[in-house]
Design an enzyme around this catalytic site. Sequence first.
Site, PDB file in Angstrom:
ATOM      1  N   LYS A  23      95.707   7.168  51.042  1.00 30.19           N
ATOM      2  CA  LYS A  23      96.493   7.608  49.887  1.00 30.19           C
ATOM      3  C   LYS A  23      97.506   8.665  50.303  1.00 30.19           C
ATOM      4  CE  LYS A  23      94.032   7.560  46.163  1.00 30.19           C
ATOM      5  NZ  LYS A  23      92.876   8.031  45.413  1.00 30.19           N
ATOM      6  N   ARG A  93      92.358  14.127  44.167  1.00 31.31           N
ATOM      7  CA  ARG A  93      91.838  12.776  44.424  1.00 31.31           C
ATOM      8  C   ARG A  93      91.372  12.643  45.857  1.00 31.31           C
ATOM      9  NH1 ARG A  93      95.384   8.509  41.504  1.00 31.31           N
ATOM     10  NH2 ARG A  93      96.074   9.662  39.707  1.00 31.31           N
ATOM     11  N   GLY A 102      82.861   4.097  45.499  1.00 34.19           N
ATOM     12  CA  GLY A 102      81.587   4.761  45.752  1.00 34.19           C
ATOM     13  C   GLY A 102      81.780   6.235  46.009  1.00 34.19           C
ATOM     14  N   MET A 104      83.984   9.974  45.235  1.00 28.84           N
ATOM     15  CA  MET A 104      84.595  10.616  44.085  1.00 28.84           C
ATOM     16  C   MET A 104      86.019  10.123  43.947  1.00 28.84           C
ATOM     17  SD  MET A 104      85.541  14.464  43.336  1.00 28.84           S
ATOM     18  CE  MET A 104      87.295  14.189  43.227  1.00 28.84           C
ATOM     19  N   ARG A 337      99.007   1.319  47.542  1.00 24.00           N
ATOM     20  CA  ARG A 337      98.171   0.935  48.688  1.00 24.00           C
ATOM     21  C   ARG A 337      98.152  -0.590  48.764  1.00 24.00           C
ATOM     22  NH1 ARG A 337      92.548   2.791  45.843  1.00 24.00           N
ATOM     23  NH2 ARG A 337      92.716   1.450  44.056  1.00 24.00           N
ATOM     24  N   HIS A 455      63.323 -14.172  61.274  1.00 25.30           N
ATOM     25  CA  HIS A 455      63.321 -15.622  61.085  1.00 25.30           C
ATOM     26  C   HIS A 455      64.090 -16.016  59.832  1.00 25.30           C
ATOM     27  CE1 HIS A 455      61.488 -19.375  59.543  1.00 25.30           C
ATOM     28  NE2 HIS A 455      61.625 -19.745  60.803  1.00 25.30           N
ATOM     29  N   ARG A 561      68.572 -23.989  69.589  1.00 26.41           N
ATOM     30  CA  ARG A 561      67.234 -23.407  69.804  1.00 26.41           C
ATOM     31  C   ARG A 561      66.241 -24.549  69.678  1.00 26.41           C
ATOM     32  NH1 ARG A 561      69.630 -18.948  66.564  1.00 26.41           N
ATOM     33  NH2 ARG A 561      69.238 -16.973  67.611  1.00 26.41           N
ATOM     34  N   ARG A 617      69.240 -24.870  74.794  1.00 32.38           N
ATOM     35  CA  ARG A 617      68.378 -23.847  75.378  1.00 32.38           C
ATOM     36  C   ARG A 617      66.935 -24.336  75.423  1.00 32.38           C
ATOM     37  NH1 ARG A 617      67.271 -18.376  72.452  1.00 32.38           N
ATOM     38  NH2 ARG A 617      65.921 -19.705  71.210  1.00 32.38           N
ATOM     39  N   GLU A 745      69.875 -11.729  78.460  1.00 36.40           N
ATOM     40  CA  GLU A 745      69.368 -11.061  77.256  1.00 36.40           C
ATOM     41  C   GLU A 745      68.301 -10.018  77.586  1.00 36.40           C
ATOM     42  OE1 GLU A 745      67.651 -14.009  74.613  1.00 36.40           O
ATOM     43  OE2 GLU A 745      66.885 -15.202  76.271  1.00 36.40           O
ATOM     44  N   SER A 764      75.192 -16.944  79.009  1.00 32.62           N
ATOM     45  CA  SER A 764      75.411 -16.749  77.573  1.00 32.62           C
ATOM     46  C   SER A 764      74.609 -15.516  77.167  1.00 32.62           C
ATOM     47  CB  SER A 764      74.964 -17.982  76.800  1.00 32.62           C
ATOM     48  OG  SER A 764      75.114 -17.734  75.423  1.00 32.62           O
ATOM     49  N   GLY A 766      72.529 -13.223  75.112  1.00 32.29           N
ATOM     50  CA  GLY A 766      71.640 -13.247  73.949  1.00 32.29           C
ATOM     51  C   GLY A 766      71.539 -11.822  73.447  1.00 32.29           C
ATOM     52  N   THR A 767      72.502 -11.453  72.629  1.00 34.88           N
ATOM     53  CA  THR A 767      72.585 -10.036  72.254  1.00 34.88           C
ATOM     54  C   THR A 767      71.507  -9.616  71.260  1.00 34.88           C
ATOM     55  OG1 THR A 767      74.326 -10.724  70.762  1.00 34.88           O
ATOM     56  CG2 THR A 767      75.008  -9.640  72.810  1.00 34.88           C
ATOM     57  N   ASN A 768      70.792 -10.602  70.678  1.00 33.71           N
ATOM     58  CA  ASN A 768      69.668 -10.202  69.811  1.00 33.71           C
ATOM     59  C   ASN A 768      68.577  -9.570  70.663  1.00 33.71           C
ATOM     60  OD1 ASN A 768      71.073 -11.561  67.837  1.00 33.71           O
ATOM     61  ND2 ASN A 768      69.854 -13.423  67.993  1.00 33.71           N
ATOM     62  N   ASP A 769      68.166 -10.316  71.692  1.00 35.00           N
ATOM     63  CA  ASP A 769      67.127  -9.771  72.552  1.00 35.00           C
ATOM     64  C   ASP A 769      67.653  -8.608  73.378  1.00 35.00           C
ATOM     65  OD1 ASP A 769      64.563 -10.999  72.211  1.00 35.00           O
ATOM     66  OD2 ASP A 769      65.555 -12.880  72.716  1.00 35.00           O
ATOM     67  N   CYS A 831      75.716 -15.821  72.305  1.00 37.81           N
ATOM     68  CA  CYS A 831      75.130 -16.631  71.240  1.00 37.81           C
ATOM     69  C   CYS A 831      74.181 -15.825  70.356  1.00 37.81           C
ATOM     70  CB  CYS A 831      74.441 -17.860  71.809  1.00 37.81           C
ATOM     71  SG  CYS A 831      73.101 -17.460  72.938  1.00 37.81           S
ATOM     72  N   TYR A 851      83.870 -17.600  75.138  1.00 42.52           N
ATOM     73  CA  TYR A 851      83.600 -18.047  73.767  1.00 42.52           C
ATOM     74  C   TYR A 851      82.541 -17.189  73.098  1.00 42.52           C
ATOM     75  CZ  TYR A 851      79.338 -20.254  75.549  1.00 42.52           C
ATOM     76  OH  TYR A 851      78.109 -20.472  76.106  1.00 42.52           O
TER      77      TYR A 851
HETATM   78  C1  PEP Z   1      69.388 -13.819  71.447  1.00 45.79           C
HETATM   79  O1  PEP Z   1      68.389 -13.265  71.858  1.00 45.79           O
HETATM   80  O2  PEP Z   1      70.451 -13.223  71.213  1.00 45.79           O
HETATM   81  C2  PEP Z   1      69.383 -15.259  71.163  1.00 45.79           C
HETATM   82  C3  PEP Z   1      70.491 -15.891  70.836  1.00 45.79           C
HETATM   83  O3  PEP Z   1      68.197 -15.890  71.205  1.00 45.79           O
HETATM   84  P1  PEP Z   1      67.061 -15.781  70.089  1.00 45.79           P
HETATM   85  O4  PEP Z   1      67.652 -15.126  68.888  1.00 45.79           O
HETATM   86  O5  PEP Z   1      66.628 -17.167  69.833  1.00 45.79           O
HETATM   87  O6  PEP Z   1      66.031 -14.952  70.779  1.00 45.79           O
HETATM   88 MG    MG Z   2      66.822 -14.444  72.727  1.00 45.52          MG
END
Ligand code: PEP
Ligand code: MG
Length: 877
Positions: A23, A93, A102, A104, A337, A455, A561, A617, A745, A764, A766-769, A831, A851
């Site tokens: 603003k 403001r 959210g 003021m 804005r 899950h 998977r 996989r 991962e 690849s 596996g950024t979750n693990d 992934c 990718y």
């Molecule tokens: C991960 O670990 O990022 C992954 C893609 O595999 P999963 O979620 O199945 O462990």
């Molecule tokens: Mg994994």
Amino acid sequence: MSKKYVYLFNEGDASMKNLLGGKGANLAEMTNLGIPIPKGFTVTTEACNKYYDDNKVITNDVIEEIHFKIKTLEELTQKTFGGEVNPMLVSVRSGARASMPGMMDTILNLGLNDKTVVVLAKETNNERFAYDSYRRFIMMFADVVMDINKKDFEKILEEMKEVKGVHLDTELSAEDLKELVVKFKDYYKSVKGEEFPQDVNVQLIEAITAVFRSWDNPRANVYRRMNDIPSSWGTAVNVQEMVFGNKGDTSGSGVAFSRNPATGENKIFAEYLMNAQGEDVVAGIRTPSPIEKLAEQMPETYNEFISIVNTLENHYRDMQDMEFTIEEGKLFFLQTRNGKRTAQAALRIAVEMVRDGLTTKERAILMLDPKQIDTLLHPAFDQEEMKLHEVLTSGLPASPGAATGKIAFTALEAKERHEAGENVILVRQETSPEDIEGMIAAEGILTVRGGMTSHAAVVARGMGACCVAGAGELKVDETKRTMTLNGKVYSSEDYISLDGSTGNVYEGKIKTVEPEISGHFSTYMEWADEIRSLKVRTNADTPNDAEQAVKFGAEGIGLTRTEHMFFAEGRIFPMRQMIVARTEEARRTALDKLLPMQKGDFKGIYKAMAGRPVTIRFLDPPLHEFLPTHASEIEELAKELKMTVEELNNVISDLHEFNPMMGHRGCRLAVSYPEIAEMQTRAVVEAAIEVNEEMGWTIIPEIMIPLVGEINELKYVKNIVTKTADAIIKDKGAKLEYHVGTMIEIPRACVTADEIATEADFFSFGTNDLTQMTFGFSRDDAGTFLKHYYAKKVYDFDPFAKLDQEGVGQLVKMAVEKGRSVKPGLKLGVCGEHGGDPSSVEFFHNAGLDYVSCSPYRVPVARLAAAQAEVRNPRKK
Ligand code: PEP
Ligand code: MG
């Protein structure tokens, strides 16, 4: 020289958003453009951060600077703040870098007190106006600065109207309003135990403090987390001379959009109210008039208005959202804005602005928030209806969309009631693979436990189903079939509604509206594809998901998977048989049953992908997701395996792991039981040979080994793969190229990526693990304690949803560099769930990945995010 914390509007410009907030920067820019705006100044975001650093006080040096600027403002306006002649009133403001509901919002008429109100009445010769302004100020100040409920004041106002026998606020006389002011002040004193502040400087500093404080309120924190806004940005505060829309019949206030924010139509959309202040227009106290009416009432002002709107849109090259006030015939703009708009409108505006030569494709690509794309693909709640429902509780916005239905407590119940024609929401403590059919049947899924990679969340996103996960305040009793919240009990006859985009859970039934995909969508996405260099694949476990993803523009599959393929009815049984088998022979018997299913699925997936690359996989089930838990299932399985229930129970308890997420999964299974990898190789290779023959294609399957942390693990499993595959190819006299790569991962894999790359055709991430293992907290359990982290600002974001760039991201970068140092052409992808998160996609683009792979419904989001990353940091030559 000491730091400057306060800027006059003519000391800034649009490029100073970080310091002045959106603003403030725009007010400065409008000043430079010569647009009529009331004069003022901005207290910077750095002053806000300093306020927090100084234990939530505005220190004297900043206060002095504010007072100094007030003096300048007095000179510029020829008025006096708190003065006994010509008193200056101001608005206060908030204004963060990104506009943030959210926080003021606004305080108007600051500077009024028992004395200045009398002067104002005399000088304007309008007592009614003066006291009307004063009573508004008391209410706003009490509400937003002192946290006294606005409704209490509204009630006093309503009582007064009733006593006076009038309907509209405007029908109250000056005397009535004077009386109301006294009542408001009395009420203020009764709540606060002190008089309403009469010192205008105290009013001002209190108001500025309230803005700073609001940066940290829970609503603002939640909004920031959802929209990737770090708490370190802080908010600025704008103090601006008041102009009055409530000075009589030649005054008014309004809001304007340079194009229609709902449809995107290129037509100014504005509304105004005569004799009113801005808040009246927004609050809907009276029905505003369309701007066209101003052309009749005040043609000159109308023409000036139109010309300023056009100037602003042309200048910013985007749809503008503006507020304006007419004070006794003179027009002022109070702010501009880039306007918020529906996703449909955003697309139309972007496409038409390029067509009309107002902007470039690259700029147009930056005009949409990639997350908005999501709303185009999922149902949403009817906005009007949603306002009538209160939020019951909330969880994580695990999978977007809106769903409404009666509560079902088990997957079977969800399935049966769905088949009987009911709409149900599946409510579970947490879901497991057995719940899959119930999840498909349900309109939406609500879980008490679990995070963004639980899950429920992963599967729901894959299906495009709405899901709220980890709503920890709920108590679910599956046996009694009840859900309890704050002592209130809900049964299977009760309706609830879920908003998977915000994580909110509502009581009752809310109408949903289906998304509409327009022709602008494909034009826009084609531009995104032309621009981006990062490819976008999908995570898909079934031919259906794969087909859906191709429709959304997926260029391949980055992750299948294979364990998810066994969730369906009739399949989980041999899978369990395989898991509990204690001998190789028993395991091979189960694997023989799994082989044709798996091969059939792979053929289906190859065909759905029509020759695009497919990464499969190998098995990676956290065992607890697959083990039977109910006595009846255990009995059935024991019978089939010709074991006693006791024997089977012993096997199950042998398989029990304290931390299944870090347990016997991934390549560790293949190391223990090579026959699993053999069976899977057979399925991948035979399916590819057969599809290539049938379709005349040359599919090159990509086999991916999970959870590798040590080169010898990869070598061991790869050896099984190549031996098996080469034997089949030779045996069939076929020609087939295939690649064997690995998931990265585990932190150790990143650190030793140069060794691992020598054995891998691709990586690849596996950024979750990788997130789980880097932080050292479990994917399934983190949700329960991370919420304390957000509340206490230890973390701003859920690292399972948005990549932790400073930690996990650095491991990714290290692996990229090490991997490519030994294999320059090494193909790299990601992934994990982060592959569909816009800011993470940008990080992967910058890290040089080939990718990203994400669930089908996020493919368009990732395509746009990848294009935006390219515009911001071009990689294409
Ligand atoms: C991960 O670990 O990022 C992954 C893609 O595999 P999963 O979620 O199945 O462990
Ligand atoms: Mg994994």
